[in-house]
Design an enzyme around this catalytic site. Structure first.
Site, PDB file in Angstrom:
ATOM      1  N   CYS A 119      -0.705  13.107  -2.291  1.00 12.79           N
ATOM      2  CA  CYS A 119       0.102  12.948  -3.512  1.00 12.79           C
ATOM      3  C   CYS A 119      -0.642  13.387  -4.774  1.00 12.79           C
ATOM      4  CB  CYS A 119       0.569  11.507  -3.654  1.00 12.79           C
ATOM      5  SG  CYS A 119       1.581  10.971  -2.273  1.00 12.79           S
ATOM      6  N   HIS A 252       2.731  11.008 -11.160  1.00 10.53           N
ATOM      7  CA  HIS A 252       3.220  11.074  -9.783  1.00 10.53           C
ATOM      8  C   HIS A 252       4.303  10.014  -9.626  1.00 10.53           C
ATOM      9  CE1 HIS A 252       3.605  11.089  -5.553  1.00 10.53           C
ATOM     10  NE2 HIS A 252       2.899  10.004  -5.338  1.00 10.53           N
ATOM     11  N   ASN A 282       9.583   9.505  -3.607  1.00 15.09           N
ATOM     12  CA  ASN A 282       8.213  10.018  -3.661  1.00 15.09           C
ATOM     13  C   ASN A 282       8.160  11.326  -2.863  1.00 15.09           C
ATOM     14  OD1 ASN A 282       5.495  10.555  -3.318  1.00 15.09           O
ATOM     15  ND2 ASN A 282       4.928   8.436  -2.847  1.00 15.09           N
TER      16      ASN A 282
HETATM   17  O1  UT7 Z   1       2.299   8.299  -3.113  1.00  9.94           O
HETATM   18  C1  UT7 Z   1       1.066   7.793  -2.757  1.00  9.94           C
HETATM   19  C2  UT7 Z   1       0.815   6.540  -3.425  1.00  9.94           C
HETATM   20  N1  UT7 Z   1       1.667   5.492  -2.875  1.00  9.94           N
HETATM   21  C3  UT7 Z   1       2.002   4.490  -3.647  1.00  9.94           C
HETATM   22  O2  UT7 Z   1       1.692   4.485  -4.817  1.00  9.94           O
HETATM   23  C4  UT7 Z   1       2.702   3.316  -3.018  1.00  9.94           C
HETATM   24  C5  UT7 Z   1       2.042   2.051  -3.501  1.00  9.94           C
HETATM   25  N2  UT7 Z   1       2.688   0.832  -3.001  1.00  9.94           N
HETATM   26  C6  UT7 Z   1       3.908   0.448  -3.393  1.00  9.94           C
HETATM   27  O3  UT7 Z   1       4.571   1.129  -4.137  1.00  9.94           O
HETATM   28  C7  UT7 Z   1       4.407  -0.907  -2.934  1.00  9.94           C
HETATM   29  O4  UT7 Z   1       3.340  -1.624  -2.375  1.00  9.94           O
HETATM   30  C8  UT7 Z   1       5.565  -0.807  -1.919  1.00  9.94           C
HETATM   31  C9  UT7 Z   1       6.811  -0.305  -2.611  1.00  9.94           C
HETATM   32  C10 UT7 Z   1       5.195   0.099  -0.778  1.00  9.94           C
HETATM   33  C11 UT7 Z   1       5.879  -2.206  -1.371  1.00  9.94           C
HETATM   34  O5  UT7 Z   1       6.174  -3.096  -2.430  1.00  9.94           O
HETATM   35  P1  UT7 Z   1       5.505  -4.536  -2.474  1.00  9.94           P
HETATM   36  O6  UT7 Z   1       6.043  -5.228  -3.649  1.00  9.94           O
HETATM   37  O7  UT7 Z   1       4.008  -4.350  -2.394  1.00  9.94           O
HETATM   38  O8  UT7 Z   1       6.089  -5.214  -1.193  1.00  9.94           O
HETATM   39  P2  UT7 Z   1       5.320  -5.856   0.037  1.00  9.94           P
HETATM   40  O9  UT7 Z   1       4.656  -4.811   0.864  1.00  9.94           O
HETATM   41  O10 UT7 Z   1       4.472  -6.983  -0.485  1.00  9.94           O
HETATM   42  O11 UT7 Z   1       6.493  -6.480   0.881  1.00  9.94           O
HETATM   43  C12 UT7 Z   1       7.258  -7.594   0.379  1.00  9.94           C
HETATM   44  C13 UT7 Z   1       8.273  -8.009   1.423  1.00  9.94           C
HETATM   45  C14 UT7 Z   1       7.678  -8.185   2.801  1.00  9.94           C
HETATM   46  O12 UT7 Z   1       8.335  -9.300   3.412  1.00  9.94           O
HETATM   47  P3  UT7 Z   1       7.625 -10.730   3.430  1.00  9.94           P
HETATM   48  O13 UT7 Z   1       6.329 -10.529   4.159  1.00  9.94           O
HETATM   49  O14 UT7 Z   1       7.425 -11.110   1.992  1.00  9.94           O
HETATM   50  O15 UT7 Z   1       8.610 -11.563   4.156  1.00  9.94           O
HETATM   51  C15 UT7 Z   1       8.070  -6.933   3.533  1.00  9.94           C
HETATM   52  O16 UT7 Z   1       8.187  -7.126   4.916  1.00  9.94           O
HETATM   53  O17 UT7 Z   1       9.262  -6.972   1.547  1.00  9.94           O
HETATM   54  C16 UT7 Z   1       9.414  -6.640   2.938  1.00  9.94           C
HETATM   55  N3  UT7 Z   1       9.793  -5.231   3.019  1.00  9.94           N
HETATM   56  C17 UT7 Z   1      11.069  -4.811   2.966  1.00  9.94           C
HETATM   57  N4  UT7 Z   1      12.235  -5.474   2.859  1.00  9.94           N
HETATM   58  C18 UT7 Z   1      13.365  -4.731   2.794  1.00  9.94           C
HETATM   59  C19 UT7 Z   1       8.983  -4.145   3.125  1.00  9.94           C
HETATM   60  N5  UT7 Z   1       9.725  -3.040   3.132  1.00  9.94           N
HETATM   61  C20 UT7 Z   1      11.020  -3.406   3.038  1.00  9.94           C
HETATM   62  C21 UT7 Z   1      12.229  -2.696   2.977  1.00  9.94           C
HETATM   63  N6  UT7 Z   1      13.375  -3.411   2.861  1.00  9.94           N
HETATM   64  N7  UT7 Z   1      12.290  -1.356   3.012  1.00  9.94           N
END
Ligand code: UT7
Length: 325
Positions: A119, A252, A282
């Site tokens: 990225c 980005h 993305n």
């Molecule tokens: O391009 C390269 C650089 N990449 C990035 O910059 C990405 C960086 N990371 C992020 O943008 C975020 O960490 C994400 C968008 C990937 C995830 O957001 P988050 O607020 O960190 O969510 P999380 O991983 O803490 O997940 C929260 C909850 C989890 O459930 P529990 O454990 O709280 O019950 C996940 O299982 O959301 C759940 N979850 C989803 N629920 C519905 C994860 N993905 C999904 C989904 N739909 N697609």
């Protein structure tokens, strides 16, 4: 007389299949994968992404973006003496997408190679092209970011498959006595390779390892908010500018929360942040040149504006560039 590189044209191309969060959620539900428009919008800001059909490759998308950038610059392919393509989803193991696009443009002779910094790839490619132009090795460089990330998504993994899309963007950099690119900074920390990777390879005619994108989203998020502010300040310091000099931040487009957090740390209002993540998702190395082209064609970014480009990606890699447009 100083020699700079300056962006003289931008272009982009998106595959026509535009998929909303609701459409994607319905498709995933058929395979027992649960997600929702609400979750995706709240956590990322993404509302749509474009997916290429199986017959369309990253060379196809990149070629179109390049042609639009050349048109905008008022140049023909014959004027180009350097092509650098940033991609993690090339058509072939080799030759490079850059060589393949050069072949499509039909103008052999100049240098052509790919840069692989995921990225952060476009910022890497731009910084490399700038060195070529400043150093007198090139006069007109095409710098392209092009991706078909849909090909490496595991549509059973809801933590990644809702985040990415396909597309391409390009700029033409030309030698100029006026700035131009003011400063760039590139970094990597290979110890963190495991938090964002596609650890597959071809061996003995077979795919070995895991050929799908894997990400520890929270770990990447924490790194991103930390390194992006630092690298933004680094290019400001290098060029003797301050955050107040920035007219537009073109980050980005991974997550609206990361983009706005970085802007806030720099004291920039959200109105100065080019935001296309809702429309494109993305698109990895394509996201910055796509966002730039959208803002230029919308008339938001004007000649003379100072732009901050910044990105973080797998590697871990990150970088920024400050330029007068
Ligand atoms: O391009 C390269 C650089 N990449 C990035 O910059 C990405 C960086 N990371 C992020 O943008 C975020 O960490 C994400 C968008 C990937 C995830 O957001 P988050 O607020 O960190 O969510 P999380 O991983 O803490 O997940 C929260 C909850 C989890 O459930 P529990 O454990 O709280 O019950 C996940 O299982 O959301 C759940 N979850 C989803 N629920 C519905 C994860 N993905 C999904 C989904 N739909 N697609």
């Amino acid at each position: 007389m100083s020699r700079y590189s300056r962006i003289i044209g931008t272009g982009s191309h998106l595959p026509p299949n535009r998929v909303s969060n609701a459409q994607l959620a319905a498709q995933l539900a058929r395979d027992g994968v649960e997600t929702s428009d609400t979750w995706i919008v709240e956590r990322t800001g993404i509302r749509f992404r474009h997916f290429a059909d199986p017959a369309t490759s990253s060379v196809d998308l990149g070629e179109q973006a390049a042609r639009h950038a050349l048109d905008a610059a008022g140049l023909t392919p014959a004027d180009v003496d350097l092509i650098i393509v940033a991609t993690s989803t090339p058509d072939m193991i080799f030759p490079s997408n850059a060589a393949l696009i050069q072949g499509r443009l039909g103008v052999p002779g100049g240098a052509a190679f790919d840069v692989q910094a995921v990225c952060a790839g476009f910022v890497y490619a731009l910084a490399v092209a700038d060195q070529f132009v400043r150093g007198g090795m090139a006069r007109h460089a095409l710098v392209i970011g092009t991706e078909v990330f849909s090909r490496i998504l595991d549509f059973k993994d809801r933590t990644t498959c809702v985040l990415f899309g396909d597309g391409a963007g390009a700029v033409v950099l030309a030698a100029s006595e006026e700035p131009g690119l003011l400063a760039s900074a590139l970094h990597a920390d290979g110890r963190k390779a495991g938090i964002l990777c596609t650890p597959g390879r071809v061996s003995g005619g077979e795919v070995a390892g895991h050929p799908y994108l894997k990400m520890d989203g929270q770990a990447v998020f924490k790194q991103a908010v930390h390194v992006l502010e630092d690298v933004a300040r680094e290019v400001l310091t290098k060029s003797g500018r301050t955050p107040q000099d920035i007219d537009w931040m073109v980050p980005h487009q991974a997550n609206i929360r990361i983009m706005l957090h970085t802007a806030k740390k720099l004291g920039l209002p959200a109105e100065k942040v080019v935001q296309t993540v809702a429309e494109h998702g993305n698109t990895s190395a394509a996201s910055i040149p796509l966002a730039l082209d959208v803002a230029v064609r919308a008339g938001s970014i004007q000649r003379g504006d100072t732009l901050l480009l910044e990105a973080v990606g797998g590697g871990l890699t990150w970088g920024a560039a400050l330029l007068d447009y």
